[in-house]
Design a protein around this motif. Structure first.
Motif, PDB file in Angstrom:
ATOM      1  N   ASP A  32       0.822  -1.209   0.000  1.00  0.00           N
ATOM      2  CA  ASP A  32       0.000   0.000   0.000  1.00  0.00           C
ATOM      3  C   ASP A  32       0.860   1.265   0.000  1.00  0.00           C
ATOM      4  OD1 ASP A  32       0.770  -0.487   2.619  1.00  0.00           O
ATOM      5  OD2 ASP A  32      -1.214  -0.240   3.483  1.00  0.00           O
ATOM      6  N   THR A  35       2.046   1.690  -3.548  1.00  0.00           N
ATOM      7  CA  THR A  35       0.965   2.258  -4.356  1.00  0.00           C
ATOM      8  C   THR A  35       0.833   3.752  -4.112  1.00  0.00           C
ATOM      9  OG1 THR A  35      -0.213   0.152  -4.323  1.00  0.00           O
ATOM     10  CG2 THR A  35      -1.509   2.100  -4.877  1.00  0.00           C
ATOM     11  N   PHE A 105      -4.783   4.299   2.808  1.00  0.00           N
ATOM     12  CA  PHE A 105      -5.905   4.146   1.873  1.00  0.00           C
ATOM     13  C   PHE A 105      -6.533   5.499   1.551  1.00  0.00           C
ATOM     14  CE2 PHE A 105      -6.919  -0.410   3.476  1.00  0.00           C
ATOM     15  CZ  PHE A 105      -5.877  -0.912   2.731  1.00  0.00           C
ATOM     16  N   ALA A 109      -6.630   7.183  -2.149  1.00  0.00           N
ATOM     17  CA  ALA A 109      -7.877   7.631  -2.766  1.00  0.00           C
ATOM     18  C   ALA A 109      -7.784   9.093  -3.175  1.00  0.00           C
ATOM     19  CB  ALA A 109      -9.042   7.420  -1.806  1.00  0.00           C
ATOM     20  N   LEU A 134     -11.552   3.571  -7.126  1.00  0.00           N
ATOM     21  CA  LEU A 134     -11.204   4.637  -6.185  1.00  0.00           C
ATOM     22  C   LEU A 134     -12.337   4.891  -5.198  1.00  0.00           C
ATOM     23  CD1 LEU A 134      -9.299   7.118  -8.498  1.00  0.00           C
ATOM     24  CD2 LEU A 134      -8.357   5.750  -6.647  1.00  0.00           C
ATOM     25  N   LEU A 137     -12.084   2.177  -2.642  1.00  0.00           N
ATOM     26  CA  LEU A 137     -10.963   2.451  -1.745  1.00  0.00           C
ATOM     27  C   LEU A 137     -11.314   3.548  -0.750  1.00  0.00           C
ATOM     28  CD1 LEU A 137      -8.037   1.746  -1.075  1.00  0.00           C
ATOM     29  CD2 LEU A 137      -7.336   3.482  -2.705  1.00  0.00           C
ATOM     30  N   THR A 138     -11.980   4.590  -1.225  1.00  0.00           N
ATOM     31  CA  THR A 138     -12.402   5.678  -0.342  1.00  0.00           C
ATOM     32  C   THR A 138     -13.366   5.140   0.717  1.00  0.00           C
ATOM     33  OG1 THR A 138     -12.169   7.274  -2.141  1.00  0.00           O
ATOM     34  CG2 THR A 138     -13.510   7.947  -0.265  1.00  0.00           C
ATOM     35  N   LYS A 140     -13.568   2.059   1.780  1.00  0.00           N
ATOM     36  CA  LYS A 140     -12.809   1.184   2.679  1.00  0.00           C
ATOM     37  C   LYS A 140     -12.054   2.006   3.726  1.00  0.00           C
ATOM     38  CE  LYS A 140      -9.635  -2.716   2.515  1.00  0.00           C
ATOM     39  NZ  LYS A 140      -8.847  -3.604   1.682  1.00  0.00           N
ATOM     40  N   ALA A 141     -11.464   3.112   3.299  1.00  0.00           N
ATOM     41  CA  ALA A 141     -10.739   3.979   4.229  1.00  0.00           C
ATOM     42  C   ALA A 141     -11.695   4.588   5.247  1.00  0.00           C
ATOM     43  CB  ALA A 141      -9.994   5.080   3.473  1.00  0.00           C
TER      44      ALA A 141
END
Length: 148
Positions: A32, A35, A105, A109, A134, A137-138, A140-141
């Motif tokens: 991560d 990334t 994360f 994002a 995205l 991911l947003t 998830k964060a």
């Protein structure tokens, strides 16, 4: 020439030790983090291209390339990495393992959205799957931050 090679080897060793120490303070190297750094680099390069070639940057008054704006952008990215360091230290202090990941994360994002905005300014079409990824991911964060 041999002396130049020695200086180069010394500088590489010092640079490696400093970067290794910083990465260790941030909780070690992870996918991560890779990334995030890749997204930061892509976003910065696209921002430079938009300012230099399209002259449509919203970071400067004229829309053109500005060393001050570029420096501010780099400082912002550097401070993001400091926030990751702080998040990791909070993980260690609290005995948990999710704060650092949630912060990374969120930054991925944010960088991803910025990349998509830059692509839009450049007139580059991108698949909706990228935007959906995205969004996931947003989400998830945000869930990591609110659930724990």
């Amino acid at each position: 020439m041999e002396q130049l090679a020695n200086v180069k080897a010394y500088l590489c060793a010092v640079f490696g030790a400093v970067v290794g120490g910083i990465v260790n303070l941030m909780g070690g190297w992870s996918e991560d983090l890779t990334t995030l750094l890749l997204f930061m680099g892509v976003d910065f390069i696209l921002g430079l291209l938009i300012a230099a070639l399209w002259k449509k940057s919203n970071k400067s008054d004229t829309g053109a390339l500005s060393s001050y704006s570029a420096w501010r952008g780099l400082c912002r990215k550097g401070v993001s990495l400091l926030v990751i360091l702080i998040a990791y230290r909070l993980d260690v202090t609290l005995g948990v393992e999710y704060i650092r990941s949630a912060v990374i994360f969120a930054f991925i994002a944010n960088e991803g959205i910025s990349i998509l905005e830059n692509l839009g300014i450049m007139g580059v079409k991108y698949p909706t799957a990228l935007k959906k990824a995205l969004d996931i991911l947003t989400s998830k964060a945000e869930n990591s931050e609110s659930v724990k």
